[in-house]
Design a protein around this motif. Structure first.
Motif, PDB file in Angstrom:
ATOM      1  N   ALA A 162       0.895  -1.328  -0.250  1.00 41.19           N
ATOM      2  CA  ALA A 162      -0.107   0.004  -0.091  1.00 41.19           C
ATOM      3  C   ALA A 162       0.667   1.357  -0.104  1.00 41.19           C
ATOM      4  CB  ALA A 162      -0.683  -0.115   1.194  1.00 41.19           C
ATOM      5  N   PRO A 163       0.602   2.521  -0.536  1.00 44.42           N
ATOM      6  CA  PRO A 163       1.664   4.081  -0.643  1.00 44.42           C
ATOM      7  C   PRO A 163       1.560   4.157   0.702  1.00 44.42           C
ATOM      8  CG  PRO A 163      -0.558   3.843  -1.904  1.00 44.42           C
ATOM      9  CD  PRO A 163      -0.708   2.941  -1.418  1.00 44.42           C
ATOM     10  N   SER A 164       0.941   3.695   1.582  1.00 44.79           N
ATOM     11  CA  SER A 164       1.758   4.175   3.222  1.00 44.79           C
ATOM     12  C   SER A 164       2.941   3.379   3.392  1.00 44.79           C
ATOM     13  CB  SER A 164       0.261   3.987   4.439  1.00 44.79           C
ATOM     14  OG  SER A 164      -0.075   2.562   4.386  1.00 44.79           O
ATOM     15  N   LEU A 165       3.033   2.226   2.926  1.00 47.85           N
ATOM     16  CA  LEU A 165       4.254   1.850   3.615  1.00 47.85           C
ATOM     17  C   LEU A 165       5.434   2.721   3.111  1.00 47.85           C
ATOM     18  CD1 LEU A 165       3.270  -2.073   2.926  1.00 47.85           C
ATOM     19  CD2 LEU A 165       2.524  -0.527   4.938  1.00 47.85           C
ATOM     20  N   GLY A 166       5.079   3.009   2.178  1.00 50.42           N
ATOM     21  CA  GLY A 166       6.090   3.624   1.507  1.00 50.42           C
ATOM     22  C   GLY A 166       6.890   4.792   2.387  1.00 50.42           C
ATOM     23  N   SER A 167       5.993   5.075   2.555  1.00 48.44           N
ATOM     24  CA  SER A 167       6.374   6.574   4.287  1.00 48.44           C
ATOM     25  C   SER A 167       6.882   5.713   4.966  1.00 48.44           C
ATOM     26  CB  SER A 167       4.611   7.271   4.199  1.00 48.44           C
ATOM     27  OG  SER A 167       4.719   7.774   4.778  1.00 48.44           O
ATOM     28  N   ALA A 168       6.390   4.779   5.668  1.00 51.16           N
ATOM     29  CA  ALA A 168       6.507   3.747   6.548  1.00 51.16           C
ATOM     30  C   ALA A 168       8.454   3.467   6.548  1.00 51.16           C
ATOM     31  CB  ALA A 168       6.254   2.862   6.749  1.00 51.16           C
TER      32      ALA A 168
ATOM     33  N   GLY B 276       1.007   2.799  14.992  1.00 58.37           N
ATOM     34  CA  GLY B 276       0.331   3.581  14.355  1.00 58.37           C
ATOM     35  C   GLY B 276       0.078   3.460  13.159  1.00 58.37           C
ATOM     36  N   GLN B 277       0.209   2.254  12.568  1.00 62.78           N
ATOM     37  CA  GLN B 277      -0.561   1.942  11.423  1.00 62.78           C
ATOM     38  C   GLN B 277      -1.788   1.462  12.035  1.00 62.78           C
ATOM     39  OE1 GLN B 277       1.786   2.155   7.106  1.00 62.78           O
ATOM     40  NE2 GLN B 277       3.574   1.433   8.667  1.00 62.78           N
TER      41      GLN B 277
ATOM     42  N   ALA C  55       2.487   7.731   8.695  1.00 64.93           N
ATOM     43  CA  ALA C  55       2.174   6.398   7.713  1.00 64.93           C
ATOM     44  C   ALA C  55       0.912   5.924   8.007  1.00 64.93           C
ATOM     45  CB  ALA C  55       3.421   5.168   7.991  1.00 64.93           C
ATOM     46  N   GLY C  56       0.764   6.006   9.866  1.00 62.70           N
ATOM     47  CA  GLY C  56      -0.322   5.735   9.919  1.00 62.70           C
ATOM     48  C   GLY C  56      -1.812   7.027   9.792  1.00 62.70           C
ATOM     49  N   GLY C  57      -1.341   7.984   9.328  1.00 55.09           N
ATOM     50  CA  GLY C  57      -2.300   9.174   8.985  1.00 55.09           C
ATOM     51  C   GLY C  57      -3.029   8.465   7.607  1.00 55.09           C
ATOM     52  N   ALA C  58      -1.050   8.529   6.902  1.00 59.84           N
ATOM     53  CA  ALA C  58      -1.531   7.896   5.238  1.00 59.84           C
ATOM     54  C   ALA C  58      -2.540   6.460   5.435  1.00 59.84           C
ATOM     55  CB  ALA C  58      -0.497   7.470   4.759  1.00 59.84           C
ATOM     56  N   THR C  59      -1.933   5.887   6.088  1.00 65.48           N
ATOM     57  CA  THR C  59      -3.136   4.779   6.148  1.00 65.48           C
ATOM     58  C   THR C  59      -4.535   4.366   6.490  1.00 65.48           C
ATOM     59  OG1 THR C  59      -0.716   3.262   7.227  1.00 65.48           O
ATOM     60  CG2 THR C  59      -3.100   1.615   7.315  1.00 65.48           C
TER      61      THR C  59
ATOM     62  N   ALA D 253      -8.348  -5.643   4.817  1.00 66.03           N
ATOM     63  CA  ALA D 253      -7.007  -6.182   6.162  1.00 66.03           C
ATOM     64  C   ALA D 253      -6.366  -6.769   6.413  1.00 66.03           C
ATOM     65  CB  ALA D 253      -8.452  -6.263   7.506  1.00 66.03           C
ATOM     66  N   ALA D 254      -6.436  -8.463   5.870  1.00 63.71           N
ATOM     67  CA  ALA D 254      -5.556  -8.833   5.661  1.00 63.71           C
ATOM     68  C   ALA D 254      -4.136  -8.592   5.277  1.00 63.71           C
ATOM     69  CB  ALA D 254      -6.104 -10.095   5.654  1.00 63.71           C
ATOM     70  N   HIS D 255      -4.822  -8.150   3.984  1.00 60.51           N
ATOM     71  CA  HIS D 255      -3.193  -7.794   2.706  1.00 60.51           C
ATOM     72  C   HIS D 255      -2.416  -6.751   2.930  1.00 60.51           C
ATOM     73  CE1 HIS D 255      -5.756  -9.686  -0.397  1.00 60.51           C
ATOM     74  NE2 HIS D 255      -5.229 -10.425  -0.227  1.00 60.51           N
ATOM     75  N   LEU D 256      -3.169  -5.603   3.800  1.00 63.22           N
ATOM     76  CA  LEU D 256      -2.453  -4.536   4.541  1.00 63.22           C
ATOM     77  C   LEU D 256      -1.845  -5.462   5.691  1.00 63.22           C
ATOM     78  CD1 LEU D 256      -2.540  -1.686   4.830  1.00 63.22           C
ATOM     79  CD2 LEU D 256      -4.361  -1.204   6.039  1.00 63.22           C
ATOM     80  N   ALA D 257      -2.267  -6.034   7.147  1.00 62.98           N
ATOM     81  CA  ALA D 257      -1.551  -6.522   7.802  1.00 62.98           C
ATOM     82  C   ALA D 257      -0.483  -7.346   7.719  1.00 62.98           C
ATOM     83  CB  ALA D 257      -2.802  -7.108   8.510  1.00 62.98           C
ATOM     84  N   VAL D 258      -0.244  -7.985   6.174  1.00 60.33           N
ATOM     85  CA  VAL D 258       0.781  -8.871   5.850  1.00 60.33           C
ATOM     86  C   VAL D 258       1.820  -7.170   5.267  1.00 60.33           C
ATOM     87  CG1 VAL D 258       1.629  -9.701   4.208  1.00 60.33           C
ATOM     88  CG2 VAL D 258      -0.149 -10.996   4.653  1.00 60.33           C
TER      89      VAL D 258
END
Length: 167
Positions: free
Chosen positions: A32-38, A59-60, A116-120, A136-141
């Motif tokens: 997900a794009p927010s993972l780049g921020s992380a 946070g995410q 990154a949590g805000g982006a997520t 939710a599972a995809h995001l968790a992985v």
């Protein structure tokens, strides 16, 4: 740009590349794009509290939970996602506002502050991430991969920075 900065940049790209490769291999949307921020936070600002594993992961998670709550509380889950051909609708705007209040409040209370949590949170609220158990599972992985790989690289970067300091 010095050697340490080059290593930071290459590690950032490598982690995102590894997560993307795993997503391709499994044919699942783990990135997900927010993972780049992380990852950028972990490696380009490794000393900051927002780069530590607790902030990155919690946070995410809080951002995602806030996004899902905002979507379901406002009924935005009944609307198409704000992506591509679909315009932003008022229900999604309401979900964004509810999500932002929840995510910011939960991050402040928990001490898990990270951009990154805000982006997520926003990614879920606009519908860029599926608002179902599979989403939710995809995001968790993806979160687990980025947090673990990013933390290993962050520690390496911090060791390199320590080696740069005069004794």
């Amino acid at each position: 740009m010095g050697l340490r900065k080059i290593v930071e940049v290459l590690l950032t790209a490598a982690i995102l590349g590894v997560v993307a490769a795993i997503a391709v291999w499994w044919q699942e949307p783990f990135l997900a794009p927010s993972l780049g921020s992380a990852v950028f936070t972990q490696l380009l600002h490794p000393e900051e509290a927002s780069a530590r594993p607790y902030a990155i992961l919690m946070g995410q998670v809080l951002g995602a939970a806030s996004g899902f709550a905002g979507v379901f509380l406002t009924g935005a889950n009944m609307q198409p996602p704000f992506m591509g051909a679909h315009p932003l609708v008022w229900t999604r705007v309401a979900a964004i506002v509810v999500t932002a209040v929840l995510a910011a409040s939960l991050q402040l209370v928990s001490g898990a502050l990270t951009p990154a949590g805000g982006a997520t949170a926003l990614i879920v609220a606009i519908g860029a991430e599926a608002d179902d158990p599979a989403g939710a599972a995809h995001l968790a992985v993806g979160l687990l991969l980025v947090t673990s790989l990013g933390e290993a690289a962050r520690r390496l970067v911090l060791r390199m920075k320590g080696a740069d300091r005069p004794t």
